[in-house]
Design an enzyme around this catalytic site. Structure first.
Site, PDB file in Angstrom:
ATOM      1  N   LYS A  96      28.311  25.308  16.413  1.00 31.13           N
ATOM      2  CA  LYS A  96      29.425  26.149  16.862  1.00 31.13           C
ATOM      3  C   LYS A  96      28.907  27.321  17.699  1.00 31.13           C
ATOM      4  O   LYS A  96      28.030  28.055  17.264  1.00 31.13           O
ATOM      5  CB  LYS A  96      30.185  26.670  15.645  1.00 31.13           C
ATOM      6  CG  LYS A  96      30.797  25.546  14.803  1.00 31.13           C
ATOM      7  CD  LYS A  96      31.400  26.062  13.519  1.00 31.13           C
ATOM      8  CE  LYS A  96      30.368  26.619  12.577  1.00 31.13           C
ATOM      9  NZ  LYS A  96      30.905  27.050  11.288  1.00 31.13           N
ATOM     10  N   THR A 156      38.526  37.646  12.755  1.00 32.15           N
ATOM     11  CA  THR A 156      37.801  36.377  12.807  1.00 32.15           C
ATOM     12  C   THR A 156      37.155  36.023  11.465  1.00 32.15           C
ATOM     13  O   THR A 156      36.400  35.059  11.368  1.00 32.15           O
ATOM     14  CB  THR A 156      36.688  36.439  13.872  1.00 32.15           C
ATOM     15  OG1 THR A 156      35.874  37.582  13.580  1.00 32.15           O
ATOM     16  CG2 THR A 156      37.256  36.556  15.263  1.00 32.15           C
ATOM     17  N   GLY A 200      36.194  34.442   8.274  1.00 31.86           N
ATOM     18  CA  GLY A 200      36.471  33.146   7.631  1.00 31.86           C
ATOM     19  C   GLY A 200      36.768  31.999   8.578  1.00 31.86           C
ATOM     20  O   GLY A 200      37.193  30.931   8.141  1.00 31.86           O
ATOM     21  N   THR A 201      36.518  32.196   9.885  1.00 29.16           N
ATOM     22  CA  THR A 201      36.846  31.106  10.816  1.00 29.16           C
ATOM     23  C   THR A 201      35.975  29.864  10.559  1.00 29.16           C
ATOM     24  O   THR A 201      36.466  28.737  10.627  1.00 29.16           O
ATOM     25  CB  THR A 201      36.662  31.530  12.296  1.00 29.16           C
ATOM     26  OG1 THR A 201      35.494  32.303  12.385  1.00 29.16           O
ATOM     27  CG2 THR A 201      37.835  32.307  12.811  1.00 29.16           C
ATOM     28  N   GLY A 202      34.689  30.082  10.255  1.00 25.92           N
ATOM     29  CA  GLY A 202      33.785  28.941  10.023  1.00 25.92           C
ATOM     30  C   GLY A 202      34.233  28.140   8.810  1.00 25.92           C
ATOM     31  O   GLY A 202      34.268  26.908   8.834  1.00 25.92           O
ATOM     32  N   CYS A 203      34.579  28.869   7.730  1.00 31.77           N
ATOM     33  CA  CYS A 203      35.007  28.182   6.494  1.00 31.77           C
ATOM     34  C   CYS A 203      36.295  27.408   6.749  1.00 31.77           C
ATOM     35  O   CYS A 203      36.454  26.272   6.290  1.00 31.77           O
ATOM     36  CB  CYS A 203      35.270  29.200   5.380  1.00 31.77           C
ATOM     37  SG  CYS A 203      33.848  30.203   5.026  1.00 31.77           S
TER      38      CYS A 203
END
Ligand SMILES: Cc1ncc(COP(=O)(O)OP(=O)(O)O)c(N)n1
Ligand SMILES: Cc1ncsc1CCOP(=O)(O)O
Ligand SMILES: [Mg+2]
Length: 426
Positions: free
Chosen positions: A106, A139, A141-144
């Site tokens: 990412k 932003t 927690g976007t990865g989770c």
């Protein structure tokens, strides 16, 4: 209880990694998504060397997908710096060598990039996935969420690439919706995962179609493919492999039964690659094969009737040559506009050419994303993409892809020129 997918988040000790590994061996699941949460947003490494070794040796070889951000990819690879999309590609390949079936690196933290670019590698091909970079503090927690959303899409039966694309679109839309929300006092805030439930019709529109999918819109023509001795499905497959981002089956002279069979075969290919498939003119065929939507013109079924037949989830595109038609398309519940012929074309008889000025006028009047069509190929696509209106999202092309000997080569060439032109526009 039958489990379809397992997704891992932060694993704070080697003991936990080992328990997980043992359980997954004992109770194998159809899909494992590993989100290697190892580096905090502030840059702290959250996983020590032993956990890192656990990730590399125990979890990654079992994973169907691993989703490191740039910093995590760097940690997994022993600290190499990743500063470009090309570095991300190399990292994806090296991480793939550690055993996971698919890798998504990412690029949200990539310096000097105007888009949010992720690199997906399935062991054979790379896909660069672009979305707009949303300027917001929210932003957290976007990865989770991305990994969870991919897992949910896989559980619903999507292919890996399709699940990744849907999840990325969900994040982009949720971030845009939550751009100005203020929750908490930290440097980062959370975003609103429930925007779909709140925002009625307009979020549905954002949801059905990712406007970035209009970038290279391949429109088939059975006459052309027949002339070059290939099936519609083979032509569609090659165009997708060459970089087509959405497909329309425009089979003017096909018998209904033949059209339906071809549509089903193409749909299978499109679903595998996460590429939407629309049907030209024929709402009945779209319904019969459960295509992703339709494209209708000014003398076809009106878009609002098509909407009532197809329901709220399908994509509808409408051809527009004038600002009035563009406004009506929005009112009728369309998702995008096809505007042209920008240049003269031999593919559609008696088609009025509107030129670049006509295209610009329609774009400026449209609340919907626009794709340009008509006489477009490698020699003039740059001029089209450079007209300087933000809702012009791509080009739709028939003969420049399908009235050629090798669809794959032609699509690749056109895709490369479009990518170059769009990076210059930005
Ligand atoms: C993307 C896109 N834009 C415009 C058209 C033209 O549609 P229409 O005006 O209905 O003409 P036909 O394609 O049906 O001959 C299109 N097909 N796709
Ligand atoms: C269907 C259609 N609608 C407006 S122009 C056109 C034909 C586009 O074909 P080509 O890309 O071969 O010019
Ligand atoms: Mg039509």
């Amino acid at each position: 209880m039958h489990v379809d997918v397992v997704k891992t988040g932060m694993l704070p000790s080697l003991g936990i990694v080992k328990v997980l590994h043992k359980s997954l061996r004992e109770y194998p699941v159809p899909a494992l998504v590993v989100d290697p949460v190892m580096v905090s947003t502030s840059g702290d490494v959250l996983a020590g060397p032993s956990i890192l070794a656990g990730f590399r040796n125990e979890l990654l070889p079992m994973a169907d997908l691993v989703t490191p951000n740039i910093k995590e990819a760097s940690v997994l690879l022993g600290g190499v710096q990743l500063e470009s999309v090309s570095d991300m590609r190399s990292a994806a390949k090296l991480i793939h060598d550690m055993g996971p079936r698919n890798v998504l690196v990412k690029g949200g933290h990539l310096p000097d990039s105007l888009d949010a670019i992720d690199v997906f590698f399935d062991g054979e091909s790379f896909h660069e996935l672009h979305s707009s970079r949303i300027k917001t503090r929210n932003t957290h927690g976007t990865g989770c969420t991305l990994a969870s959303c991919i897992a949910a899409e896989l559980a619903k039966g999507s292919s890996m690439l399709s699940a990744v694309k849907d999840a990325k679109h969900f994040i982009e839309t949720a971030l845009a919706y939550s751009r100005d929300i203020i929750i908490g006092k930290g440097a980062q805030g959370p975003f609103d995962h429930h925007f779909r439930l709140k925002n009625g019709q307009s979020s549905c529109r954002l949801d059905r179609l990712n406007p970035n999918d209009l970038l290279l819109y391949a429109v088939t023509d059975s006459g052309m493919n027949r002339k070059w001795g290939r099936s519609i499905a083979d032509a569609v497959k090659s165009s997708i492999e060459g970089g087509a981002t959405i497909i329309q089956l425009r089979e003017k002279d096909a018998e209904t039964r033949e059209f339906l069979e071809a549509a089903k075969a193409c749909l299978e290919i499109c679903r595998l690659h996460g590429v939407p498939l629309l049907i030209n003119d024929r709402i009945d065929v779209a319904l019969a094969c459960d295509a992703d939507g339709v494209h209708v013109g000014q003398s076809d079924m009106p878009a609002h009737v098509a909407r009532s037949l197809l329901g709220p989830e399908k994509i509808i595109g409408v051809s527009c040559k004038t600002p009035e038609q563009a406004q009506q398309a929005w009112i009728d519940g369309a998702d995008y506009i096809g505007s042209g012929g920008v240049y003269p074309t031999n593919t559609k008889e008696n088609n009025r050419t509107i030129g670049l000025d006509g295209l610009r006028t329609v774009c400026l009047a449209s609340k919907l994303p626009v794709v340009a069509i008509g006489g477009i190929g490698t020699s003039n696509v740059r001029a089209v993409m450079e007209i300087g209106v933000p809702n012009l999202k791509g080009v739709a092309v028939v003969s420049a892809l399908f009235d050629r000997e090798c669809v794959l080569t032609e699509t690749r060439k056109l895709h490369a020129v479009i990518m170059e032109a769009t990076s210059l526009v930005k």
